[in-house]
Enzyme design. Structure first.
Site, PDB file in Angstrom:
ATOM      1  N   PHE A  39     -20.091 -58.132  40.684  1.00  0.00           N
ATOM      2  CA  PHE A  39     -19.961 -57.755  39.420  1.00  0.00           C
ATOM      3  C   PHE A  39     -20.962 -56.539  39.039  1.00  0.00           C
ATOM      4  O   PHE A  39     -21.895 -56.588  39.405  1.00  0.00           O
ATOM      5  CB  PHE A  39     -20.375 -59.086  38.393  1.00  0.00           C
ATOM      6  CG  PHE A  39     -19.267 -60.015  38.723  1.00  0.00           C
ATOM      7  CD1 PHE A  39     -18.187 -60.004  37.843  1.00  0.00           C
ATOM      8  CD2 PHE A  39     -19.531 -61.235  39.558  1.00  0.00           C
ATOM      9  CE1 PHE A  39     -17.037 -61.114  38.082  1.00  0.00           C
ATOM     10  CE2 PHE A  39     -18.572 -62.124  39.594  1.00  0.00           C
ATOM     11  CZ  PHE A  39     -17.576 -62.260  38.781  1.00  0.00           C
ATOM     12  N   VAL A  76     -23.853 -60.707  41.688  1.00  0.00           N
ATOM     13  CA  VAL A  76     -24.058 -60.065  40.549  1.00  0.00           C
ATOM     14  C   VAL A  76     -25.150 -58.695  40.753  1.00  0.00           C
ATOM     15  O   VAL A  76     -26.073 -58.895  41.241  1.00  0.00           O
ATOM     16  CB  VAL A  76     -24.431 -60.984  39.761  1.00  0.00           C
ATOM     17  CG1 VAL A  76     -24.944 -60.355  38.158  1.00  0.00           C
ATOM     18  CG2 VAL A  76     -23.654 -62.038  39.590  1.00  0.00           C
ATOM     19  N   CYS A  77     -24.867 -57.502  40.163  1.00  0.00           N
ATOM     20  CA  CYS A  77     -25.580 -56.442  40.472  1.00  0.00           C
ATOM     21  C   CYS A  77     -27.138 -56.638  39.605  1.00  0.00           C
ATOM     22  O   CYS A  77     -26.776 -56.808  38.537  1.00  0.00           O
ATOM     23  CB  CYS A  77     -25.107 -55.197  39.876  1.00  0.00           C
ATOM     24  SG  CYS A  77     -26.244 -53.972  40.052  1.00  0.00           S
ATOM     25  N   VAL A  78     -28.018 -56.664  40.288  1.00  0.00           N
ATOM     26  CA  VAL A  78     -29.316 -56.756  39.786  1.00  0.00           C
ATOM     27  C   VAL A  78     -29.652 -55.925  38.517  1.00  0.00           C
ATOM     28  O   VAL A  78     -30.215 -56.374  37.317  1.00  0.00           O
ATOM     29  CB  VAL A  78     -30.519 -57.008  40.535  1.00  0.00           C
ATOM     30  CG1 VAL A  78     -30.707 -55.555  41.474  1.00  0.00           C
ATOM     31  CG2 VAL A  78     -31.846 -57.572  39.961  1.00  0.00           C
ATOM     32  N   ALA A  81     -27.301 -56.469  35.581  1.00  0.00           N
ATOM     33  CA  ALA A  81     -27.678 -57.952  35.139  1.00  0.00           C
ATOM     34  C   ALA A  81     -28.957 -57.613  34.025  1.00  0.00           C
ATOM     35  O   ALA A  81     -28.953 -58.357  33.089  1.00  0.00           O
ATOM     36  CB  ALA A  81     -27.989 -58.923  35.939  1.00  0.00           C
TER      37      ALA A  81
END
Lengths: 119, 123
Positions: A39, A76-78, A81
């Site tokens: 994501f 999920v891309c940090v 996010a």
């Protein structure tokens, strides 16, 4: 075939999250494997467990979590996010927050990387 | 250890730099992937070419001005940078209007390079 998936759009506003989910289901039914779901951009909003749609509507984040429970790596891309208020405390079960290095890995390991959300 | 074959990954930058976050977060992805020692390239097509326009002023928008970071791509070992010649021409731009000098290609040449890629990442 091994598919990697990148989702760049959030849930509900557009069809990207649904199309990705339907693609993944169809691929799995036909015996393909999913190397990972990454994501990025507004796509990270797919991964909040606070999602609470009306009962007669699909719960998009729950669907991702269910795929995660089947053993599919949900990432999920940090950086994306953090921008959008998604952290471990709101993350759906069976997903993880990590960096773009994971997208690189998925790109390398997959036969095809399919993107949903950016035209 | 045997040297692993590099994977060809191309970023396809089609969207204007402002109005959505795609160009900016695309750039962030380019910079990080550049560190993974794969064969990363970037192509600017359609309104994506505006990302390279010189002298952008984002103050009135209240957003970060990131165009100069594209000039740093070479420092990240990303040297295969292309732009669609026709996209520039249609928008009244020449290479002199850009902060870097991408290699200008015809659409058919870009298509050929895309075919050689393992992965295309659209932004």
């Amino acid at each position: 075939m091994k598919f990697g998936i990148m989702i760049q759009d959030g849930p509900y506003n557009h069809e990207a999250a649904d199309s990705a989910y339907n693609f993944i289901q169809a691929a799995l039914e036909r015996g393909h494997s999913i190397q990972g779901i990454f994501f990025y951009n507004d796509g990270v909003i797919n991964a909040t467990k606070l999602m609470d749609p009306p009962q007669d509507d699909r719960n998009i984040s729950k669907r991702w979590s269910e795929l995660g429970a089947k053993g599919i790596d949900i990432i999920v891309c940090v950086a994306a996010a953090k921008r959008r208020g998604i952290n471990e405390s709101v993350l759906i079960p069976n997903a993880r927050i990590s960096g773009l290095g994971q997208l690189t890995e998925i790109a390398i390991e997959s036969d095809r990387l399919i993107t949903f959300g950016s035209s | 250890m045997e040297e692993q074959k590099k994977t060809k990954i191309m970023f396809v930058m089609r969207k204007p730099p402002h109005g959505s976050i795609y160009a900016y977060e695309g750039l962030e992805a380019i910079l990080i992937m550049g560190a993974y020692e794969q064969e990363v390239s970037v192509v600017f097509i359609d309104d994506g070419v505006f990302a390279l326009k010189k002298e952008q002023d984002t103050k009135p928008l209240g957003v970060k001005e990131f165009s100069k970071t594209f000039a740093a791509l070479e420092d990240y070992d990303i040297t295969n940078i292309y732009a669609d010649r026709e996209s520039l021409e249609i928008r009244g731009l020449t290479v002199d209007d850009l902060i870097i000098k991408p290699k200008l290609l015809e659409a058919s040449e870009i298509a050929k390079i895309m075919e050689e890629q393992h992965t295309l990442l659209p932004f």
